[in-house]
Each structure stands twice: as C-alpha cells, then as structure tokens.
Design an enzyme around this catalytic site. Structure first.
Site, PDB file in Angstrom:
ATOM      1  N   SER A 186       2.887  -3.312   6.586  1.00 52.23           N
ATOM      2  CA  SER A 186       2.560  -2.133   7.402  1.00 52.23           C
ATOM      3  C   SER A 186       3.624  -2.010   8.483  1.00 52.23           C
ATOM      4  CB  SER A 186       1.200  -2.345   8.050  1.00 52.23           C
ATOM      5  OG  SER A 186       0.968  -1.378   9.045  1.00 52.23           O
ATOM      6  N   TYR A 199      -5.339  -7.504  12.564  1.00 54.53           N
ATOM      7  CA  TYR A 199      -4.605  -6.779  11.517  1.00 54.53           C
ATOM      8  C   TYR A 199      -3.093  -6.865  11.786  1.00 54.53           C
ATOM      9  CZ  TYR A 199      -3.375  -2.942   8.310  1.00 54.53           C
ATOM     10  OH  TYR A 199      -2.831  -2.181   7.298  1.00 54.53           O
TER      11      TYR A 199
HETATM   12  N1  LIG Z   1      -4.069   3.172   4.793  1.00 52.99           N
HETATM   13  C1  LIG Z   1      -3.137   2.951   5.709  1.00 52.99           C
HETATM   14  O1  LIG Z   1      -3.022   3.675   6.714  1.00 52.99           O
HETATM   15  C2  LIG Z   1      -2.189   1.786   5.540  1.00 52.99           C
HETATM   16  C3  LIG Z   1      -1.030   1.768   6.337  1.00 52.99           C
HETATM   17  C4  LIG Z   1      -0.150   0.704   6.205  1.00 52.99           C
HETATM   18  C5  LIG Z   1      -0.418  -0.304   5.299  1.00 52.99           C
HETATM   19  N2  LIG Z   1      -1.545  -0.251   4.548  1.00 52.99           N
HETATM   20  C6  LIG Z   1      -1.787  -1.371   3.623  1.00 52.99           C
HETATM   21  O2  LIG Z   1      -1.723  -0.885   2.298  1.00 52.99           O
HETATM   22  C7  LIG Z   1      -2.621  -1.638   1.467  1.00 52.99           C
HETATM   23  C8  LIG Z   1      -3.545  -0.682   0.734  1.00 52.99           C
HETATM   24  O3  LIG Z   1      -4.241   0.088   1.700  1.00 52.99           O
HETATM   25  P1  LIG Z   1      -5.226   1.280   1.316  1.00 52.99           P
HETATM   26  O4  LIG Z   1      -5.099   2.273   2.401  1.00 52.99           O
HETATM   27  O5  LIG Z   1      -4.994   1.685  -0.087  1.00 52.99           O
HETATM   28  O6  LIG Z   1      -6.636   0.557   1.476  1.00 52.99           O
HETATM   29  P2  LIG Z   1      -8.014   0.850   0.742  1.00 52.99           P
HETATM   30  O7  LIG Z   1      -9.101   0.381   1.658  1.00 52.99           O
HETATM   31  O8  LIG Z   1      -8.055   2.249   0.274  1.00 52.99           O
HETATM   32  O9  LIG Z   1      -7.918  -0.097  -0.532  1.00 52.99           O
HETATM   33  C9  LIG Z   1      -7.852  -1.498  -0.387  1.00 52.99           C
HETATM   34  C10 LIG Z   1      -8.476  -2.137  -1.612  1.00 52.99           C
HETATM   35  O10 LIG Z   1      -8.452  -3.547  -1.409  1.00 52.99           O
HETATM   36  C11 LIG Z   1      -9.696  -4.081  -1.840  1.00 52.99           C
HETATM   37  N3  LIG Z   1      -9.998  -5.336  -1.186  1.00 52.99           N
HETATM   38  C12 LIG Z   1     -10.311  -5.541   0.111  1.00 52.99           C
HETATM   39  N4  LIG Z   1     -10.581  -6.821   0.311  1.00 52.99           N
HETATM   40  C13 LIG Z   1     -10.426  -7.440  -0.879  1.00 52.99           C
HETATM   41  C14 LIG Z   1     -10.587  -8.771  -1.309  1.00 52.99           C
HETATM   42  N5  LIG Z   1     -10.993  -9.741  -0.483  1.00 52.99           N
HETATM   43  N6  LIG Z   1     -10.354  -9.060  -2.596  1.00 52.99           N
HETATM   44  C15 LIG Z   1      -9.971  -8.090  -3.471  1.00 52.99           C
HETATM   45  N7  LIG Z   1      -9.819  -6.820  -3.122  1.00 52.99           N
HETATM   46  C16 LIG Z   1     -10.049  -6.500  -1.836  1.00 52.99           C
HETATM   47  C17 LIG Z   1     -10.710  -3.008  -1.502  1.00 52.99           C
HETATM   48  O11 LIG Z   1     -11.923  -3.141  -2.245  1.00 52.99           O
HETATM   49  C18 LIG Z   1      -9.942  -1.750  -1.828  1.00 52.99           C
HETATM   50  O12 LIG Z   1     -10.152  -1.355  -3.161  1.00 52.99           O
HETATM   51  C19 LIG Z   1      -3.334  -2.600   2.396  1.00 52.99           C
HETATM   52  O13 LIG Z   1      -2.697  -3.848   2.354  1.00 52.99           O
HETATM   53  C20 LIG Z   1      -3.165  -1.977   3.761  1.00 52.99           C
HETATM   54  O14 LIG Z   1      -3.233  -2.925   4.793  1.00 52.99           O
HETATM   55  C21 LIG Z   1      -2.427   0.776   4.633  1.00 52.99           C
END
Ligand SMILES: NC(=O)c1ccc[n+]([C@@H]2O[C@H](COP(=O)([O-])OP(=O)(O)OC[C@H]3O[C@@H](n4cnc5c(N)ncnc54)[C@H](O)[C@@H]3O)[C@@H](O)[C@H]2O)c1
Length: 322
Positions: A186, A199
């Site tokens: 991120s 986080y």
């Molecule tokens: N959405 C944002 O603004 C953003 C920004 C920067 C980085 N990210 C990173 O990108 C990645 C994806 O984010 P997203 O927005 O698609 O999130 P999301 O919440 O839409 O999807 C995350 C997925 O991870 C799964 N998950 C969570 N804990 C888990 C575990 N213990 N075991 C297995 N699966 C698990 C959830 O069930 C979900 O399906 C993450 O690492 C997040 O930190 C997101």
C-alpha cells in the site's frame, strides 16, 4: 611494506575505484535510458498461459479481479480465501470464462493452514509459478482502540502470511529459476497515514520483506524469478468503505478496475515496483525530505488527517466484536 609500495597500492586501489565508478555510471545511464524508453514504448506483455497462479484473498475486491484477468490470459488458478462463499463465486466466474480454478478455503493468518493448503494445491495443480500475496485486512482504529487480538491479526495477515507462503513456493521457483512473486502492499507502507497504526506498520513491514527478498534474488547469477511490489492509494473495493479526503478531485480514489489494470500491466511487463495513481511517486518522494510539520499541514489541507474517521465497517472481520 615500503612507502613506495604503499603509494603504488593506494594508486592501484583508487584506479580500481574509478573504474568501478565508471562502470556503475554507465550501467545507471543504461537503466535510465531503458526506463524512459519503456515509458514511451511499453514492453510487450509476457505470456502467463499455463502458469500456475495462486491468488490469496481471491474472494473479493482486487483478488477477484486479478483472478479474472489471469484466467483470461489462460493461467491455471489456485484461489485462496477464508470467505468460502465469495471465493466459490470467483471460481465460478473463472470457469464461466473457460478458465480452470482450484478453489480452496485457507485462512492465511494460520501458518499450519497455509502449509496444508499449499500441499493440497501442489497435489491438485502442481507447483505455483506466480504467487500473488493479496489478502489483507484493516480495522481502521487508533492504537488505543485496537484490541490486542486485532493488532496481532493485522500482522498475521498483512505481514507474516507473506513469509509463510513465500517459504512454501520459493524453493520450487529457485529450483526451476522461474517464477513471479507479487506483493500487495500500500502507499501507507511507504509513508504513514493517521488512524491505522497496525495497518501502516504491517504494510511498512511487508514492503521491507518484499524489498529484501528482491535484493536476495538479485544475488543469484542469471536470476529469472521476477518480483512486483504493488503500492496503491485508496481503492474503492469496500475495504475502506466511507473513507474520503476533503478535496477528492485533487487525489481521486482508484476504481478496482483501474488499479488491477495497472497491477496487471506491471506484472506482465516484469516491473519490480508500481505505485498508483502516479502522483503517489511524488508524495512518496516528498515524504522523505518535507519536514514532518509541513507534511502535517498538507494532510490537514487534504483532509487526510481525519479521513479515516469516516470509515464504515463493512467486511465480516471488521464487524466482529474484538
Ligand atoms: N482497498 C484499498 O484501498 C487498498 C489500498 C491499498 C492496498 N490495498 C491492499 O490490497 C489488497 C486487496 O485489498 P482489497 O481492497 O481487494 O480488499 P478486500 O477486502 O476487498 O479483499 C480482501 C480479501 O482478503 C480476504 N482475507 C482477509 N483476511 C484473510 C485471511 N486471514 N485469510 C484469507 N483471506 C483473507 C477477504 O476475505 C477478502 O476476500 C490488500 O492487501 C489491501 O491491504 C487495498
């Protein structure tokens, strides 16, 4: 050693230094020129057809979109998520596209579960050649609001899982000198944001993990294992529901499709690092030299200092009692 031989060896070592420096400058120039050319004429996409691609957190958000992208490009998929229903839906979407997916429930916060799921994946589809460590969680709480369990869980999912999963699949990649490891970090793993200390620190840690792994791989002669570190700003997947800055037009949130398009472009052109939107490269750079007081003023101007307070819990783990 005589004075003359001492002077001679000092002269030799400064010659060697100058020669090394010249070689370095030449190599740096070559990389800069190649990078500029790649901005103007993007490299051809590599084929991922037949590669075995594991995506963690494939049930929702960017994990699901990446799965569909890889399926379209004829990669064989292994989909892990602890949300069994959502993951099954992703698997069904992949199959509707004519792709193949081995859908498995794996809670990546549990080291033993990872080991068992890795074994099942190997038996079902073979060794993983593209690893996308995507699963991530956020509670969006300040340090005193977080429970001890939540702090530990954030690190288990966002940081430690990367160690356990890479340790499962890197040995085969090293043996075949073939593979690609993608880390979803991120922008707050590059510079911090208020209201989510667990986080931010877990993402800083995973950036360090990924970069150290990258340099280790560079030490292998003719290394052909690629890595891509992904650092997005806010993406509208629902993970950070409600969070917004005061002037969103200045730093607009990304749509999941925009973000995944950039991630796929980076993976398919073997780029080691991508941050999005592009403005984030400037912010990352400014964070290294702007005085902290000046950064605080900029955060206040943008409303980034309180943006997280608009957060509306949405994901099942965010709604659970701590
Ligand atoms: N959405 C944002 O603004 C953003 C920004 C920067 C980085 N990210 C990173 O990108 C990645 C994806 O984010 P997203 O927005 O698609 O999130 P999301 O919440 O839409 O999807 C995350 C997925 O991870 C799964 N998950 C969570 N804990 C888990 C575990 N213990 N075991 C297995 N699966 C698990 C959830 O069930 C979900 O399906 C993450 O690492 C997040 O930190 C997101």
């Amino acid at each position: 050693m005589t004075f003359v031989s001492q002077t001679q060896s000092a002269g030799k070592s400064s010659m060697a230094f100058l020669l090394d420096l010249l070689v370095l400058l030449g190599q740096l120039l070559k990389i800069f020129v190649e990078t500029i050319i790649s901005w103007i004429i993007p490299a051809d996409y590599k084929s991922v057809a037949g590669e075995v691609c594991l995506i963690t957190g494939a049930g929702n958000g960017m994990g699901r979109l990446m799965a569909l992208n890889f399926a379209q490009r004829k990669a064989k998929l292994v989909l892990w998520d602890m949300d069994a229903e959502a993951n099954k839906e992703t698997g069904a979407l992949v199959e509707q596209m004519g792709g193949t997916a081995f859908v498995d429930v794996c809670d990546v916060s549990d080291k033993e579960e990872i080991k068992k799921a890795a074994k099942r994946a190997r038996e079902a589809v073979g060794d993983i050649t593209i690893l996308v460590n995507n699963a991530g969680i956020v509670y969006a709480k300040e340090v005193l609001e977080l429970s001890e369990k939540q702090i530990e869980q954030t690190f288990k999912v966002n940081t430690l899982a990367h160690f356990w999963i890479v340790r499962e699949f890197l040995p085969h990649m090293l043996k075949t000198n073939h593979g690609h490891i993608v880390t979803l970090a991120s922008t707050v793993g590059l510079f911090a944001s208020p209201g989510m200390p667990d986080y931010c620190s877990s993402k800083h840690a995973v950036v360090g993990f990924h970069q150290s792994l990258y340099y280790d791989l560079q030490n292998f002669k003719n290394n052909n294992i690629k890595t891509t570190l992904v650092c997005p700003y806010h993406v509208k997947t629902g993970m950070f529901r409600g969070v917004t800055v005061t002037h969103p037009w200045l730093v607009p949130s990304l749509t999941p499709t925009e973000c995944v398009d950039s991630i796929m472009h980076a993976i398919l052109t073997n780029r080691p690092f991508v941050a999005m939107p592009r403005l984030m490269y400037l912010v990352y750079n400014a964070a290294t030299w702007l005085p902290m007081e000046a950064q605080t003023l900029c955060y206040r101007f943008l409303g980034a200092d309180t943006a997280i307070r608009k957060f509306k819990p949405n994901r099942p783990y965010q709604l659970e009692d701590s």
